[in-house]
Design a protein around this motif. Structure first.
Motif, PDB file in Angstrom:
ATOM      1  N   ALA A  65      43.830  39.557  26.434  1.00  0.00           N
ATOM      2  CA  ALA A  65      43.996  40.723  27.086  1.00  0.00           C
ATOM      3  C   ALA A  65      43.105  40.827  28.179  1.00  0.00           C
ATOM      4  CB  ALA A  65      43.474  41.861  26.170  1.00  0.00           C
ATOM      5  N   GLN A  66      43.280  41.207  29.177  1.00  0.00           N
ATOM      6  CA  GLN A  66      42.564  41.142  30.600  1.00  0.00           C
ATOM      7  C   GLN A  66      42.878  42.550  31.388  1.00  0.00           C
ATOM      8  OE1 GLN A  66      43.966  37.558  32.407  1.00  0.00           O
ATOM      9  NE2 GLN A  66      45.240  38.737  33.880  1.00  0.00           N
ATOM     10  N   VAL A  67      41.566  42.531  32.197  1.00  0.00           N
ATOM     11  CA  VAL A  67      41.495  43.751  32.999  1.00  0.00           C
ATOM     12  C   VAL A  67      41.433  43.111  34.541  1.00  0.00           C
ATOM     13  CG1 VAL A  67      40.486  45.553  34.193  1.00  0.00           C
ATOM     14  CG2 VAL A  67      40.557  45.558  31.657  1.00  0.00           C
ATOM     15  N   ALA A  68      42.035  43.346  35.436  1.00  0.00           N
ATOM     16  CA  ALA A  68      42.107  42.823  36.568  1.00  0.00           C
ATOM     17  C   ALA A  68      41.842  43.621  37.714  1.00  0.00           C
ATOM     18  CB  ALA A  68      43.303  41.850  37.177  1.00  0.00           C
ATOM     19  N   HIS A  69      41.006  43.642  38.719  1.00  0.00           N
ATOM     20  CA  HIS A  69      40.877  44.464  40.004  1.00  0.00           C
ATOM     21  C   HIS A  69      41.047  43.672  41.344  1.00  0.00           C
ATOM     22  CE1 HIS A  69      38.905  47.757  42.090  1.00  0.00           C
ATOM     23  NE2 HIS A  69      38.077  47.050  42.684  1.00  0.00           N
ATOM     24  N   SER A  70      41.535  44.366  42.155  1.00  0.00           N
ATOM     25  CA  SER A  70      41.669  43.838  43.432  1.00  0.00           C
ATOM     26  C   SER A  70      41.230  45.034  44.544  1.00  0.00           C
ATOM     27  CB  SER A  70      43.106  43.643  43.769  1.00  0.00           C
ATOM     28  OG  SER A  70      43.640  42.367  42.876  1.00  0.00           O
ATOM     29  N   SER A  71      40.471  44.313  45.508  1.00  0.00           N
ATOM     30  CA  SER A  71      40.056  45.669  46.654  1.00  0.00           C
ATOM     31  C   SER A  71      39.320  44.640  47.647  1.00  0.00           C
ATOM     32  CB  SER A  71      38.866  46.561  46.029  1.00  0.00           C
ATOM     33  OG  SER A  71      37.701  45.761  45.668  1.00  0.00           O
ATOM     34  N   HIS A  72      38.852  45.385  48.800  1.00  0.00           N
ATOM     35  CA  HIS A  72      38.361  44.402  49.927  1.00  0.00           C
ATOM     36  C   HIS A  72      36.847  44.542  50.041  1.00  0.00           C
ATOM     37  CE1 HIS A  72      37.932  48.141  52.585  1.00  0.00           C
ATOM     38  NE2 HIS A  72      39.402  48.460  52.139  1.00  0.00           N
ATOM     39  N   ALA A  73      36.296  45.435  49.156  1.00  0.00           N
ATOM     40  CA  ALA A  73      34.838  45.475  49.019  1.00  0.00           C
ATOM     41  C   ALA A  73      34.358  46.166  50.341  1.00  0.00           C
ATOM     42  CB  ALA A  73      34.295  44.214  48.614  1.00  0.00           C
ATOM     43  N   ASN A  74      35.002  47.103  51.223  1.00  0.00           N
ATOM     44  CA  ASN A  74      34.579  47.651  52.326  1.00  0.00           C
ATOM     45  C   ASN A  74      34.333  46.718  53.277  1.00  0.00           C
ATOM     46  OD1 ASN A  74      34.775  50.308  51.209  1.00  0.00           O
ATOM     47  ND2 ASN A  74      32.979  49.829  49.918  1.00  0.00           N
ATOM     48  N   LEU A  75      35.100  45.419  53.213  1.00  0.00           N
ATOM     49  CA  LEU A  75      34.895  44.444  54.576  1.00  0.00           C
ATOM     50  C   LEU A  75      35.908  44.546  55.507  1.00  0.00           C
ATOM     51  CD1 LEU A  75      33.774  41.392  52.229  1.00  0.00           C
ATOM     52  CD2 LEU A  75      32.513  42.945  53.484  1.00  0.00           C
ATOM     53  N   CYS A  76      37.001  45.424  55.207  1.00  0.00           N
ATOM     54  CA  CYS A  76      37.816  45.561  56.390  1.00  0.00           C
ATOM     55  C   CYS A  76      38.003  47.333  56.501  1.00  0.00           C
ATOM     56  CB  CYS A  76      39.160  45.025  56.163  1.00  0.00           C
ATOM     57  SG  CYS A  76      40.214  45.786  54.866  1.00  0.00           S
ATOM     58  N   ASP A  77      38.627  47.568  57.989  1.00  0.00           N
ATOM     59  CA  ASP A  77      38.725  49.026  58.186  1.00  0.00           C
ATOM     60  C   ASP A  77      39.604  49.643  56.939  1.00  0.00           C
ATOM     61  OD1 ASP A  77      36.766  48.802  59.925  1.00  0.00           O
ATOM     62  OD2 ASP A  77      38.263  48.570  61.551  1.00  0.00           O
ATOM     63  N   GLY A  78      39.641  51.003  56.894  1.00  0.00           N
ATOM     64  CA  GLY A  78      40.573  51.689  56.225  1.00  0.00           C
ATOM     65  C   GLY A  78      40.155  51.971  54.681  1.00  0.00           C
ATOM     66  N   PRO A  79      40.870  52.612  53.967  1.00  0.00           N
ATOM     67  CA  PRO A  79      40.651  53.111  52.623  1.00  0.00           C
ATOM     68  C   PRO A  79      40.513  51.882  51.835  1.00  0.00           C
ATOM     69  CG  PRO A  79      42.980  53.757  52.995  1.00  0.00           C
ATOM     70  CD  PRO A  79      42.289  52.985  54.537  1.00  0.00           C
ATOM     71  N   ASN A  80      39.909  51.983  50.756  1.00  0.00           N
ATOM     72  CA  ASN A  80      39.630  51.060  49.477  1.00  0.00           C
ATOM     73  C   ASN A  80      39.801  51.651  48.112  1.00  0.00           C
ATOM     74  OD1 ASN A  80      38.946  48.484  48.688  1.00  0.00           O
ATOM     75  ND2 ASN A  80      36.734  48.742  48.676  1.00  0.00           N
ATOM     76  N   ASN A  81      40.908  52.041  47.726  1.00  0.00           N
ATOM     77  CA  ASN A  81      41.060  52.619  46.452  1.00  0.00           C
ATOM     78  C   ASN A  81      41.359  51.382  45.539  1.00  0.00           C
ATOM     79  OD1 ASN A  81      43.536  54.972  47.882  1.00  0.00           O
ATOM     80  ND2 ASN A  81      41.125  55.213  47.245  1.00  0.00           N
ATOM     81  N   GLY A  82      41.727  50.078  46.055  1.00  0.00           N
ATOM     82  CA  GLY A  82      41.881  49.050  44.934  1.00  0.00           C
ATOM     83  C   GLY A  82      42.913  49.290  44.146  1.00  0.00           C
ATOM     84  N   MET A  83      43.279  48.211  43.285  1.00  0.00           N
ATOM     85  CA  MET A  83      44.113  48.035  42.187  1.00  0.00           C
ATOM     86  C   MET A  83      43.469  47.732  40.972  1.00  0.00           C
ATOM     87  SD  MET A  83      47.549  46.825  44.116  1.00  0.00           S
ATOM     88  CE  MET A  83      46.671  45.597  45.291  1.00  0.00           C
ATOM     89  N   THR A  84      43.736  48.315  40.030  1.00  0.00           N
ATOM     90  CA  THR A  84      42.754  47.820  38.570  1.00  0.00           C
ATOM     91  C   THR A  84      44.171  47.993  37.590  1.00  0.00           C
ATOM     92  OG1 THR A  84      40.829  48.772  39.140  1.00  0.00           O
ATOM     93  CG2 THR A  84      41.054  48.301  36.829  1.00  0.00           C
TER      94      THR A  84
END
Length: 191
Positions: free
Chosen positions: A162-181
């Motif tokens: 069982a796992q939880v994965a998160h993807s985001s840009h850590a505010n390193l590029c322009d634009g929103p950063n809602n991410g996917m969890t």
């Protein structure tokens, strides 16, 4: 290729898997001579709330390679020094984002049955960058990807995690950063 297949598996996922199989020979095999160490398949779902939530279930496939010999590691220090390589996809359904990811994974075995795992790498996705009113705004195509999981070995070949994965840009590029969890369960077969 039939329309039904393209509906289930987007072209980007099919292209990724084809490229993986075509180029797998460039990855060095570990001492046992085999290329693949483990294959996992399962599904996940979004665990985000509000307008950032993604509807649907996301089928997942992950391949692990062990070029550094993590299987031969003794003790937690050697396990940390010898990560495995992971390559995989989380396939978007219902018009949601497909992810294609790669990175390093570290496994800690607590005993012969119970283990924990962590991974870090990068992901490419085809989700909305900005202006999405029904799901996350992701800001850029390439994101960081990390996951944590807890698993159980049924025997020397089969396991469940069982796992939880998160993807985001850590505010390193322009634009929103809602991410996917996303959180889910995968069944693994160790070769």
């Amino acid at each position: 290729m039939s329309i039904e297949l393209l509906t289930i598996f987007p072209r980007s996922s099919i292209a990724f898997l084809a490229a993986l199989l075509a180029n797998i020979s460039v990855v060095p095999a570990h001492a046992g001579g085999q290329i693949f160490d483990e294959l996992r398949f399962g599904a996940s779902a979004s665990v985000q709330g509000g307008g950032e939530r993604e509807d649907g279930i996301f089928p997942e496939v992950t391949v692990f390679l062990d070029p550094f010999g993590q299987d031969a590691a003794t003790g937690w220090k050697q396990q940390l020094a010898r990560p495995r390589i992971n390559l995989g996809t989380s396939i978007g359904t219902s018009g949601r984002a497909t992810q294609i990811f790669a990175g390093l994974s570290w496994t800690a075995n607590f005993n012969e049955e119970v283990f924990a795992e962590a991974g870090f790498g990068g992901v490419w996705h085809n989700g909305e960058l900005k202006g999405n009113t029904d799901g996350p705004n992701l800001g850029c195509r390439f994101l960081f990807h990390e996951y944590l999981g807890a698993g159980y070995h049924f025997d020397q070949h089969w396991n469940v995690i069982a796992q939880v994965a998160h993807s985001s840009h850590a505010n390193l590029c322009d634009g929103p950063n809602n991410g996917m969890t996303r959180a889910g369960v995968q069944i693994g077969y160790k070769f």
